[in-house]
Design a protein around this motif. Structure first.
Motif, PDB file in Angstrom:
ATOM      1  N   MET A  66       0.832  -1.208   0.000  1.00 11.96           N
ATOM      2  CA  MET A  66       0.000   0.000   0.000  1.00 11.96           C
ATOM      3  C   MET A  66       0.867   1.258   0.000  1.00 11.96           C
ATOM      4  O   MET A  66       0.559   2.237  -0.687  1.00 11.96           O
ATOM      5  N   LYS A  67       1.966   1.229   0.765  1.00 14.00           N
ATOM      6  CA  LYS A  67       2.851   2.393   0.807  1.00 14.00           C
ATOM      7  C   LYS A  67       3.500   2.610  -0.564  1.00 14.00           C
ATOM      8  O   LYS A  67       3.664   3.754  -1.008  1.00 14.00           O
ATOM      9  N   ALA A  73       0.998   7.205  -6.506  1.00 15.09           N
ATOM     10  CA  ALA A  73       0.070   8.352  -6.573  1.00 15.09           C
ATOM     11  C   ALA A  73       0.831   9.677  -6.546  1.00 15.09           C
ATOM     12  O   ALA A  73       0.406  10.660  -7.154  1.00 15.09           O
ATOM     13  N   ILE A  74       1.966   9.707  -5.852  1.00 16.43           N
ATOM     14  CA  ILE A  74       2.770  10.932  -5.753  1.00 16.43           C
ATOM     15  C   ILE A  74       3.589  11.167  -7.012  1.00 16.43           C
ATOM     16  O   ILE A  74       3.781  12.315  -7.428  1.00 16.43           O
ATOM     17  N   ASP A  75       4.056  10.087  -7.623  1.00 21.70           N
ATOM     18  CA  ASP A  75       4.980  10.139  -8.760  1.00 21.70           C
ATOM     19  C   ASP A  75       4.338  10.813  -9.978  1.00 21.70           C
ATOM     20  O   ASP A  75       3.410  10.269 -10.583  1.00 21.70           O
ATOM     21  N   PRO A  76       4.833  11.992 -10.381  1.00 18.50           N
ATOM     22  CA  PRO A  76       4.241  12.705 -11.517  1.00 18.50           C
ATOM     23  C   PRO A  76       4.493  12.011 -12.852  1.00 18.50           C
ATOM     24  O   PRO A  76       3.819  12.311 -13.852  1.00 18.50           O
ATOM     25  N   LEU A  83      -2.633   4.894  -4.604  1.00 19.42           N
ATOM     26  CA  LEU A  83      -3.433   5.193  -3.413  1.00 19.42           C
ATOM     27  C   LEU A  83      -3.183   6.629  -2.976  1.00 19.42           C
ATOM     28  O   LEU A  83      -2.065   7.001  -2.649  1.00 19.42           O
ATOM     29  N   GLN A  84      -4.235   7.419  -2.946  1.00 22.61           N
ATOM     30  CA  GLN A  84      -4.106   8.847  -2.683  1.00 22.61           C
ATOM     31  C   GLN A  84      -3.926   9.197  -1.206  1.00 22.61           C
ATOM     32  O   GLN A  84      -3.601  10.344  -0.876  1.00 22.61           O
ATOM     33  N   SER A  85      -4.111   8.245  -0.318  1.00 25.89           N
ATOM     34  CA  SER A  85      -4.063   8.552   1.123  1.00 25.89           C
ATOM     35  C   SER A  85      -2.635   8.600   1.661  1.00 25.89           C
ATOM     36  O   SER A  85      -2.309   7.997   2.672  1.00 25.89           O
TER      37      SER A  85
END
Length: 251
Positions: A66-67, A73-76, A83-85
Motif C-alpha cells: 500500500m505504501k 500516486a505521488i509520482d508525476p 493510493l491517494q491517502s
C-alpha cells in the motif's frame, strides 16, 4: 480487546520502501511479491518503534504494498492512480530522493547493513532517542545518525584519542572553544572530554571503519551544537561562528 494501531511511518522506513519503489526489478506492488515480503521483514527489524506500539499487522507485506502504491500516486511520471491517502512526509521524502537515486541506494544499503551486523544493531539500540526533532528530519534518517553517535562512544577509540592528544599537548581541551574540564573543575574534571565524529553523514558508506583522526575532542556544549547543525557538522564552521560572535559582541 482494543486493537493496537500501527505507528506512523518513519523517515527511515520510507527511505527503504522508496528504494524498492525505484528498483527496476521490483515487480508488481502486491503483498505476495518476494521483495515486498523481504522488505516487510527488514522494516520489522528497525530499532525505531518500541515493541509495545507494534500491532500484529505492523509493516506487513500488505501495508508495504500500500505504501508503494502511495508513492505511485505521488509520482508525476506515472499515469496510474495509486493510493491517494499518502502523508506529507511520504510526499516530502519522495521529492527529496526522486532525483538522487544513488544517494537513496547508499543510505538504504547502510541501514540494511546495520541490521545484519548483530554488534552494530546492539549499539544502535543503546542510543537514546534524544534530539528526536532533529534526527527525524535528518536527510540520512535516524539509523545513520545513531550509527554516527555510536562511533563517538567507542570507549577504546576514545581513550586512544585522549592518550594521543595528552601526549602531544599535555591537556584535553575543546577543539572549538578551548574549554578544559580539568582546568575549570579540578580533579573531578580530570581526563573528561567528549568525542565528536567529524565525518559528514553524507560520506558514510557500508562497513566504514572509524579511525582516531575521525574524532575531535569537544566540550559538552559545543558537541550539542555540532549535532544541531546537521547539514554541516563541521568543527571549523562552529569555531568560526563562535569567534565571529565574540568579535561582534565586544563593546
Amino acid at each position: 480487546m482494543k486493537k493496537t494501531r500501527s505507528p506512523k511511518w518513519h523517515r527511515d522506513e520510507l527511505i527503504l520502501t522508496l528504494n524498492l519503489y525505484f528498483d527496476q526489478n521490483s515487480g508488481s506492488f502486491v503483498s505476495d511479491n518476494p521483495k515486498i515480503i523481504a522488505l516487510s521483514k527488514t522494516l520489522n527489524k528497525l530499532p525505531i518503534h518500541p515493541k509495545e506500539v507494534k500491532a500484529e499487522s505492523f509493516r506487513n507485506s500488505n501495508g508495504v504494498a500500500m505504501k508503494l502504491s502511495n508513492f505511485t500516486a505521488i509520482d508525476p511520471s506515472k499515469t496510474a492512480k495509486g493510493l491517494q491517502s499518502y502523508s506529507k512526509l511520504d510526499e516530502k521524502t519522495f521529492f527529496e530522493f526522486c532525483d538522487k537515486l544513488d544517494e537513496l541506494e547508499r543510505i538504504s544499503s547502510i541501514i540494511e547493513y546495520s541490521l545484519q551486523e548483530v554488534e552494530v544493531l546492539k549499539e544502535l539500540n543503546k542510543i537514546e532517542d534524544e534530539d528526536s526533532d532533529i534526527i527525524n528530519e535528518a536527510f540520512e534518517g535516524e539509523i545513520i545518525y545513531k550509527l554516527h553517535k555510536s562511533r563517538e562512544r567507542n570507549s577504546k577509540l576514545i581513550e586512544s584519542k585522549k592518550r594521543d592528544v595528552l601526549k602531544k599537548t599535555g591537556k584535553l581541551e575543546c577543539e572549538i572553544c578551548s574549554f578544559d574540564f580539568y582546568k575549570t573543575y579540578g580533579e573531578v574534571g580530570k581526563g573528561f572530554i567528549e568525542c565528536h565524529h567529524i565525518k559528514q553523514l553524507s560520506t558514510y558508506h557500508v562497513s566504514q571503519k572509524t579511525k582516531s583522526e575521525d574524532l575531535a575532542l569537544v566540550c559538552s556544549n559545543c558537541h550539542r551544537m555540532l549535532h544541531r547543525n546537521r547539514n554541516d557538522m563541521s568543527i571549523k564552521t562552529l569555531k568560526n561562528k563562535l569567534n565571529s560572535d565574540k568579535i561582534n559582541t565586544k563593546p
